[in-house]
Scaffold this motif. Structure first.
Motif, short mmCIF file in Angstrom:
data_model
loop_
_atom_site.label_atom_id
_atom_site.label_comp_id
_atom_site.label_asym_id
_atom_site.label_seq_id
_atom_site.Cartn_x
_atom_site.Cartn_y
_atom_site.Cartn_z
N LYS A 275 0.84 -1.21 0.00
CA LYS A 275 0.00 0.00 0.00
C LYS A 275 0.87 1.26 0.00
O LYS A 275 0.56 2.25 -0.68
CB LYS A 275 -0.92 -0.01 1.23
CG LYS A 275 -1.99 1.07 1.18
CD LYS A 275 -2.95 0.92 2.34
CE LYS A 275 -3.86 -0.27 2.13
NZ LYS A 275 -4.79 -0.06 0.99
N GLU A 278 2.28 1.76 -3.45
CA GLU A 278 1.23 2.28 -4.34
C GLU A 278 1.10 3.79 -4.22
O GLU A 278 1.08 4.52 -5.22
CB GLU A 278 -0.10 1.62 -3.99
CG GLU A 278 -1.30 2.19 -4.71
CD GLU A 278 -2.57 2.11 -3.87
OE1 GLU A 278 -3.42 3.03 -4.01
OE2 GLU A 278 -2.73 1.15 -3.10
N LYS A 279 1.05 4.29 -2.98
CA LYS A 279 0.88 5.72 -2.75
C LYS A 279 2.08 6.51 -3.25
O LYS A 279 1.93 7.60 -3.84
CB LYS A 279 0.68 5.98 -1.25
CG LYS A 279 -0.58 5.38 -0.67
CD LYS A 279 -1.83 6.06 -1.21
CE LYS A 279 -3.09 5.53 -0.53
NZ LYS A 279 -4.30 6.14 -1.10
N GLU A 282 2.05 6.60 -7.07
CA GLU A 282 0.98 7.48 -7.56
C GLU A 282 1.42 8.94 -7.46
O GLU A 282 1.17 9.73 -8.39
CB GLU A 282 -0.29 7.26 -6.74
CG GLU A 282 -1.47 8.05 -7.26
CD GLU A 282 -2.77 7.73 -6.53
OE1 GLU A 282 -3.83 8.23 -6.96
OE2 GLU A 282 -2.73 6.96 -5.53
N PHE A 310 1.32 2.39 -10.61
CA PHE A 310 0.62 2.55 -9.34
C PHE A 310 -0.75 1.87 -9.37
O PHE A 310 -1.23 1.37 -8.35
CB PHE A 310 0.50 4.04 -8.97
CG PHE A 310 -0.63 4.79 -9.61
CD1 PHE A 310 -1.88 4.84 -9.00
CD2 PHE A 310 -0.45 5.47 -10.81
CE1 PHE A 310 -2.92 5.55 -9.58
CE2 PHE A 310 -1.47 6.17 -11.39
CZ PHE A 310 -2.72 6.21 -10.78
N LYS A 311 -1.38 1.83 -10.56
CA LYS A 311 -2.68 1.15 -10.66
C LYS A 311 -2.50 -0.36 -10.51
O LYS A 311 -3.36 -1.05 -9.92
CB LYS A 311 -3.35 1.48 -11.98
CG LYS A 311 -3.85 2.91 -12.07
CD LYS A 311 -4.66 3.15 -13.32
CE LYS A 311 -5.23 4.58 -13.35
NZ LYS A 311 -6.02 4.84 -14.57
N ILE A 313 -0.01 -1.82 -8.82
CA ILE A 313 0.33 -2.05 -7.41
C ILE A 313 -0.93 -1.94 -6.56
O ILE A 313 -1.13 -2.69 -5.60
CB ILE A 313 1.38 -1.03 -6.93
CG1 ILE A 313 2.70 -1.25 -7.67
CG2 ILE A 313 1.62 -1.17 -5.44
CD1 ILE A 313 3.46 -2.49 -7.30
N LYS A 314 -1.81 -1.01 -6.93
CA LYS A 314 -3.09 -0.87 -6.22
C LYS A 314 -3.92 -2.14 -6.35
O LYS A 314 -4.58 -2.58 -5.40
CB LYS A 314 -3.86 0.33 -6.77
CG LYS A 314 -5.12 0.67 -5.99
CD LYS A 314 -5.74 1.96 -6.49
CE LYS A 314 -6.93 2.36 -5.63
NZ LYS A 314 -7.50 3.66 -6.06
N SER A 317 -2.52 -4.65 -4.08
CA SER A 317 -2.90 -4.28 -2.72
C SER A 317 -4.34 -4.74 -2.42
O SER A 317 -4.63 -5.24 -1.33
CB SER A 317 -2.78 -2.77 -2.53
OG SER A 317 -3.21 -2.38 -1.25
#
Length: 603
Positions: A275, A278-279, A282, A310-311, A313-314, A317
């Motif tokens: 998480k 991801e942040k 992004e 990031f999408k 990785i999201k 998550s």
């Protein structure tokens, strides 16, 4: 750029105020939540006792919905409060760094200390009071390691250093973005562990989960079983054998064959780290940058289908969230009815097939951004420092008004070395500044090769391989005396000078573990050999007789010195470097200051 201290103070005050206001709101909301719950339960109970069942259930339902909404609101406010706390701490730490209080920072890079490294121990790169402790803001495993790599493994590519300089300059001018990027990592509940296990996990995938027959069966079976179960519960026309048969088949599928628990638990273990990644990604991907280095990093943030990192990785998550509570006793029934573990495995294997091979690059990008952001602090906090020029046409170093970056009130000196006169012999009395000068040049070279500004008004250097022999001590575990340990370091320097033409060395009081005659002879032979091989460097010594080497070498070796002066029966130093051999001594004076009786004619 604005004055760093004023900006830090303003923003620290801003986030402290926001945090205080959020704390008051959270406390008030907690009271409202409690009152809502008690009032709702009381009213529902009252209407139930008065036989108004519909009103009772209606109020109870409204109470539950309202309470859940308040809980969600409360959690959102808590998250915002945590963010503001982190932002306040980021700017408070920046103020401490600027005020010289950085030696209290918890991460000193102790795990990176390496006595076998050619220069890191002598130049104070890691440990308490180190360069790493001063500048590091990286929180991820990769970020800390990348900064360590840049400080200990200087690149040989001049163009790469220049690109990093531009990236550091740009990040320095984007304070708000840089602090928000770094704050994302600080939101982690604990230390961010090495991602090596999940990187290895992501590199390979099990094709059997992605076969069309498996996908159709795993999706269809739970639907059929649950449909029969609902029909059995709602009507007497369906026998219990239908849902029971489905449950038995799914139980057999779920608990036989491949062991999925390890793979699922491994991903869940990294849920918090994923998480955070991801942040951070992004934040980076949604920002436009101008420097070539940062643009190149962004180009690598896509998967096979050109979807943003990031999408993806999201998505990983989200899958990790679905794996939660697998050990819950209530989960067993859900797992059997839905084939939940297999559904999660299909999602994971599908993710790995599409994006797994790129995970290494994505995490490396985060690490590089953290390392660049750490070095950008130097550029922002010390705007009068110079971005060094990396020269290729000739080997050498030129520095004007150069000081030690870790000293708050450093005395600055000028230095110049080239192939023709590449060795400086530094003499001077005790505590006059000889060792500090050696470390000053060494640590500024490290910063220059990392792409960071250096503590000087003018600084240019060629790419040099740094070797030092300054702090040498006994190694009782290896039965090595300090003198022998010193010989091993010197052997390393001599060997390197025979095979490379760009060696730069720093030697502090060499051969101090032997008698004065052997020390003088050994030092002279060593310096002559290093000079003959074309190596450049600096040697500090108390041995004034070595000063004759300047004339003997036709100024390939040059003499410089520090001096002290006495005022009101006290010794003082100006730490200014001067040409020539030292003409002063202070050892006997210092011995007298220690309380030892010394005859006046000995001073």
């Amino acid at each position: 750029m604005k004055d760093p201290k004023i900006l830090y103070e303003k923003r620290a005050k801003h986030y402290a105020g926001r945090k205080e206001r959020l704390t008051r709101t959270i406390n008030q909301l907690s009271n409202v939540r409690l009152i809502t719950f008690l009032a709702g339960c009381g009213l529902a109970g009252f209407f139930y006792m008065t036989h108004s069942t519909s009103w009772s259930f209606g109020i109870m339902a409204l109470t539950i919905v309202t309470f859940v909404a308040l809980v969600i609101w409360h959690q959102n406010l808590r998250t915002r409060q945590n963010y503001n706390q982190v932002f306040y701490e980021v700017y408070d730490q920046a103020l401490k760094r600027l005020g010289g209080e950085w030696k209290t920072f918890s991460d000193a890079g102790e795990d990176f200390k390496d006595s076998a490294h050619p220069y890191s121990e002598d130049l104070d790169l890691f440990g308490v009071g180190s360069l790493f402790q001063w500048i590091n803001t990286a929180k991820t495993f990769g970020g800390r390691n990348k900064l360590k790599e840049w400080l200990t493994e200087p690149p040989t590519n001049v163009e790469l250093i220049q690109k990093k300089q531009e990236a550091i300059k740009e990040l320095a001018g984007n304070l708000a973005w840089r602090q928000r990027f770094l704050a994302e990592a600080q939101m982690a509940k604990g230390p961010i562990k090495s991602p090596n296990a999940i990187i290895e996990w992501a590199k390979t995938y099990d094709k059997s989960y992605l076969r069309p027959g498996v996908l159709i069966s795993v999706r269809a079976l739970p639907i059929v079983t649950i449909t029969f179960l609902l029909l059995y519960l709602m009507t007497a026309k369906v026998s219990y054998w239908y849902p029971l048969t489905g449950v038995i088949i799914q139980t057999i599928i779920l608990f036989t064959g491949k062991k999925r628990g390890k793979a699922l638990n491994e991903v869940y273990t990294y849920k918090e780290s994923i998480k955070i990644y991801e942040k951070m990604l992004e934040r980076f991907e949604k920002r436009s940058f101008q420097s070539d280095y940062l643009k190149a990093l962004k180009l690598g943030l896509y998967d096979r289908d050109k979807k943003p990192a990031f999408k993806q990785i999201k998505k990983l998550s989200s899958i990790a969230e679905l794996i939660a509570n697998r050990d819950n006793s209530m989960f067993l029934a859900i797992n059997i009815l839905t084939l939940w573990d297999i559904q999660c495995m299909i999602a994971l294997e599908s993710w790995k097939e599409r994006s797994g091979r790129y995970l290494t690059r994505w995490l490396e990008t985060i690490g590089e951004l953290e390392a660049l952001s750490s070095l950008a602090i130097i550029r922002f906090d010390h705007q009068d420092w110079v971005i060094p020029e990396i020269i290729t046409e000739r080997p050498g170093i030129d520095a004007v008004s150069m000081g030690h970056p870790l000293l708050k009130e450093a005395v600055c000196n000028d230095l110049s070395l080239d192939r023709r006169s590449g060795i400086l012999l530094i003499t001077g009395s005790n505590m006059s500044g000889k060792s500090t000068l050696l470390r000053t040049l060494g640590i500024n070279l490290v910063l220059a090769y990392a792409g960071a500004p250096v503590c000087a008004k003018v600084f240019s250097c060629s790419i040099l391989q740094i070797y030092t022999c300054m702090r040498v001590s006994d190694n009782l575990g290896e039965s090595i005396s300090s003198f022998y340990a010193e010989l091993l370091r010197i052997k390393q320097i001599v060997s390197a000078s025979k095979t490379h033409s760009n060696i730069f060395f720093l030697l502090d009081e060499i051969f101090k573990g032997t008698n004065s005659q052997d020390r003088h002879a050994g030092a002279k032979v060593l310096i002559q050999q290093l000079s003959k091989s074309g190596a450049m460097g600096m040697v500090s010594t108390h041995d004034l007789e070595l000063g004759s080497m300047e004339h003997e070498s036709e100024r390939r070796i040059r003499n410089y010195h520090f001096r002290e002066y006495y005022k009101n029966n006290e010794i003082h130093f100006d730490y200014k470097l001067r040409p020539g051999i030292s003409t002063t001594r202070n050892a006997m004076y210092l011995i007298k200051m220690a309380g030892i009786d010394v005859e006046e004619n000995k001073l």
